[in-house]
Write a protein that holds these residues in place. Structure first.
Motif, short mmCIF file in Angstrom:
data_model
loop_
_atom_site.label_atom_id
_atom_site.label_comp_id
_atom_site.label_asym_id
_atom_site.label_seq_id
_atom_site.Cartn_x
_atom_site.Cartn_y
_atom_site.Cartn_z
N VAL A 1 0.86 -1.18 0.00
CA VAL A 1 0.00 0.00 0.00
C VAL A 1 0.90 1.23 0.00
O VAL A 1 1.74 1.38 0.89
CB VAL A 1 -0.93 0.02 1.23
CG1 VAL A 1 -1.69 1.35 1.31
CG2 VAL A 1 -1.91 -1.14 1.18
N HIS A 2 0.73 2.08 -1.01
CA HIS A 2 1.53 3.30 -1.12
C HIS A 2 0.70 4.50 -0.66
O HIS A 2 -0.15 4.99 -1.41
CB HIS A 2 1.96 3.52 -2.57
CG HIS A 2 2.98 2.56 -3.08
ND1 HIS A 2 4.20 2.38 -2.47
CD2 HIS A 2 2.96 1.73 -4.16
CE1 HIS A 2 4.89 1.48 -3.16
NE2 HIS A 2 4.17 1.07 -4.17
N PRO A 3 0.91 4.98 0.56
CA PRO A 3 0.17 6.17 1.00
C PRO A 3 0.69 7.42 0.29
O PRO A 3 1.87 7.52 -0.05
CB PRO A 3 0.48 6.25 2.50
CG PRO A 3 1.11 4.93 2.85
CD PRO A 3 1.77 4.44 1.61
N GLY A 4 -0.20 8.36 0.13
CA GLY A 4 0.22 9.70 -0.27
C GLY A 4 0.56 10.50 0.96
O GLY A 4 0.76 9.94 2.05
N PRO A 5 0.65 11.83 0.84
CA PRO A 5 0.91 12.65 2.02
C PRO A 5 -0.16 12.42 3.07
O PRO A 5 -1.35 12.53 2.79
CB PRO A 5 0.88 14.09 1.49
CG PRO A 5 0.36 14.03 0.10
CD PRO A 5 0.48 12.63 -0.38
N THR A 6 0.27 12.05 4.26
CA THR A 6 -0.65 11.64 5.32
C THR A 6 -0.35 12.44 6.59
O THR A 6 0.82 12.63 6.95
CB THR A 6 -0.50 10.13 5.60
OG1 THR A 6 -0.71 9.41 4.37
CG2 THR A 6 -1.51 9.66 6.63
N ASP A 7 -1.39 12.89 7.23
CA ASP A 7 -1.26 13.72 8.43
C ASP A 7 -0.79 12.88 9.61
O ASP A 7 -1.57 12.14 10.22
CB ASP A 7 -2.62 14.37 8.75
CG ASP A 7 -2.53 15.37 9.89
OD1 ASP A 7 -1.42 15.80 10.22
OD2 ASP A 7 -3.60 15.72 10.43
N THR A 8 0.51 12.97 9.91
CA THR A 8 1.10 12.26 11.05
C THR A 8 2.03 13.21 11.79
O THR A 8 2.27 14.34 11.35
CB THR A 8 1.92 11.04 10.57
OG1 THR A 8 2.98 11.49 9.72
CG2 THR A 8 1.04 10.06 9.80
N ASP A 9 2.58 12.75 12.89
CA ASP A 9 3.50 13.58 13.67
C ASP A 9 4.70 14.02 12.84
O ASP A 9 5.19 15.14 12.98
CB ASP A 9 4.02 12.82 14.90
CG ASP A 9 2.93 12.59 15.92
OD1 ASP A 9 1.85 13.19 15.78
OD2 ASP A 9 3.15 11.79 16.85
N THR A 10 5.19 13.12 11.99
CA THR A 10 6.39 13.43 11.22
C THR A 10 6.09 14.20 9.94
O THR A 10 7.01 14.77 9.34
CB THR A 10 7.14 12.13 10.85
OG1 THR A 10 6.24 11.26 10.15
CG2 THR A 10 7.66 11.43 12.11
N ASN A 11 4.84 14.25 9.53
CA ASN A 11 4.46 14.98 8.32
C ASN A 11 3.08 15.61 8.49
O ASN A 11 2.12 15.25 7.83
CB ASN A 11 4.46 14.03 7.11
CG ASN A 11 4.22 14.75 5.80
OD1 ASN A 11 4.53 15.92 5.64
ND2 ASN A 11 3.65 14.03 4.83
N PRO A 12 2.98 16.57 9.41
CA PRO A 12 1.66 17.13 9.75
C PRO A 12 1.04 17.92 8.61
O PRO A 12 1.75 18.55 7.81
CB PRO A 12 1.97 18.03 10.95
CG PRO A 12 3.41 18.39 10.81
CD PRO A 12 4.06 17.19 10.20
N ALA A 13 -0.27 17.87 8.54
CA ALA A 13 -1.00 18.56 7.50
C ALA A 13 -0.92 20.08 7.63
O ALA A 13 -1.30 20.80 6.71
CB ALA A 13 -2.45 18.12 7.49
N ASP A 14 -0.44 20.55 8.78
CA ASP A 14 -0.26 21.99 8.96
C ASP A 14 1.22 22.35 9.03
O ASP A 14 1.59 23.40 9.55
CB ASP A 14 -0.98 22.48 10.22
CG ASP A 14 -0.50 21.79 11.49
OD1 ASP A 14 0.35 20.88 11.40
OD2 ASP A 14 -0.97 22.16 12.58
N GLY A 15 2.09 21.49 8.51
CA GLY A 15 3.53 21.73 8.52
C GLY A 15 3.93 22.83 7.55
O GLY A 15 3.12 23.30 6.74
N PRO A 16 5.21 23.24 7.59
CA PRO A 16 5.67 24.37 6.79
C PRO A 16 5.55 24.17 5.28
O PRO A 16 5.37 25.14 4.54
CB PRO A 16 7.13 24.53 7.21
CG PRO A 16 7.51 23.22 7.82
CD PRO A 16 6.27 22.70 8.45
N ASN A 17 5.64 22.92 4.79
CA ASN A 17 5.55 22.67 3.35
C ASN A 17 4.26 21.95 2.97
O ASN A 17 4.11 21.49 1.83
CB ASN A 17 6.74 21.83 2.89
CG ASN A 17 8.06 22.53 3.13
OD1 ASN A 17 8.22 23.69 2.79
ND2 ASN A 17 9.01 21.81 3.73
N ALA A 18 3.33 21.86 3.91
CA ALA A 18 2.14 21.04 3.70
C ALA A 18 1.28 21.56 2.55
O ALA A 18 0.74 20.76 1.77
CB ALA A 18 1.33 20.97 4.98
#
Length: 246
Positions: A183-200
């Motif tokens: 299963v290949h996820p796309g950008p997913t809201d997690t601690d390491t890649n938050p949906a409100d991060g600087p490049n989100a």
């Protein structure tokens, strides 16, 4: 639904993010759950408590996926504790990025150890306990097919390797009734890649739907593959990426 009633699932790196969401979804579908963790003992314990709150048995095992002996011991402990092992979700991973000049042997070795060797070793250990209907599901990445930024070569390479593993093991294990998929996820809201991060905002813009996934949305596809409904899917790479690779 209780599509997984009576099954035991092991999720590596299951203390947070997609791993934790997968543990809870499989528990909600009726499976007993084992999660491995490297350092996050408190968060792993929280996942186990949530599993038990859903009426299922749960267990957390400390195991660094970079250490084959620890990973094998964790798989064997899971099977011994609950008397069987039906589902393996290879979720643990490391995300190291950098230019060709900046990535040294230590970064290369760590990435390949956790993202490539560990899924293979865990699969080797798991199939010794699996019967007909066993499931191996690896969590890949949208950048296995599309690398939108420089610096992703090492990580992309490691996740692409899971595709070859799934195809090869699907052929080998198919006669035993065991399916193997990615299963290949796309950008997913997690601690390491938050949906409100600087490049989100930029990253979300690469998807067709214009947003990050929730971890539960990735877990839903894993649950389908793990169930009898997914019994005719094997050797496949399924993109749950909001159209990132469209």
């Amino acid at each position: 639904m209780n599509r997984l009633e009576g099954n035991v699932a092991l999720i590596t790196g299951g203390s947070r993010g997609i791993g934790a969401a997968t543990a809870l979804r499989l528990a909600a579908e009726g499976a007993d759950i084992v999660v491995t963790y490297e350092n996050s003992s408190e968060r792993a314990a929280e996942v186990v408590e949530q599993v038990k709150a859903r009426g299922r048995r749960g267990l957390a095992i400390q195991a660094d996926s970079a250490v084959p002996q620890a990973l094998i011991a964790g798989v064997d402990e899971a099977a011994a504790t609950f008397g069987r092992l039906d589902i393996l979700v290879n979720n643990a991973g490391v995300f190291l990025v950098g230019s060709l000049d900046d990535l040294g042997p230590a970064e290369i070795d760590r990435t390949l150890a956790v993202n490539v060797r560990a899924p293979f070793v865990a699969s080797q250990a798991a199939v010794r306990h699996m019967g007909n209907g066993g499931r191996i599901i690896s969590i890949g990445s949208n950048v296995a097919e599309r690398a939108p930024f420089p610096g992703l070569a090492l990580y992309s390479m490691s996740k692409t390797a899971l595709v070859g593993m799934a195809k090869g093991l699907a052929r080998e294990l198919g006669p035993r009734g065991i399916t193997v998929n990615v299963v290949h996820p796309g950008p997913t809201d997690t601690d390491t890649n938050p949906a409100d991060g600087p490049n989100a905002e930029t990253i979300a813009g690469f998807t067709a739907v214009g947003r990050y996934a929730e971890a539960a949305e990735i877990a839903a596809t894993v649950a389908h593959l793990a169930s009898a409904d997914g019994r005719y899917i094997t050797g496949a790479s399924i993109h749950v990426d909001g159209g990132f690779t469209a």
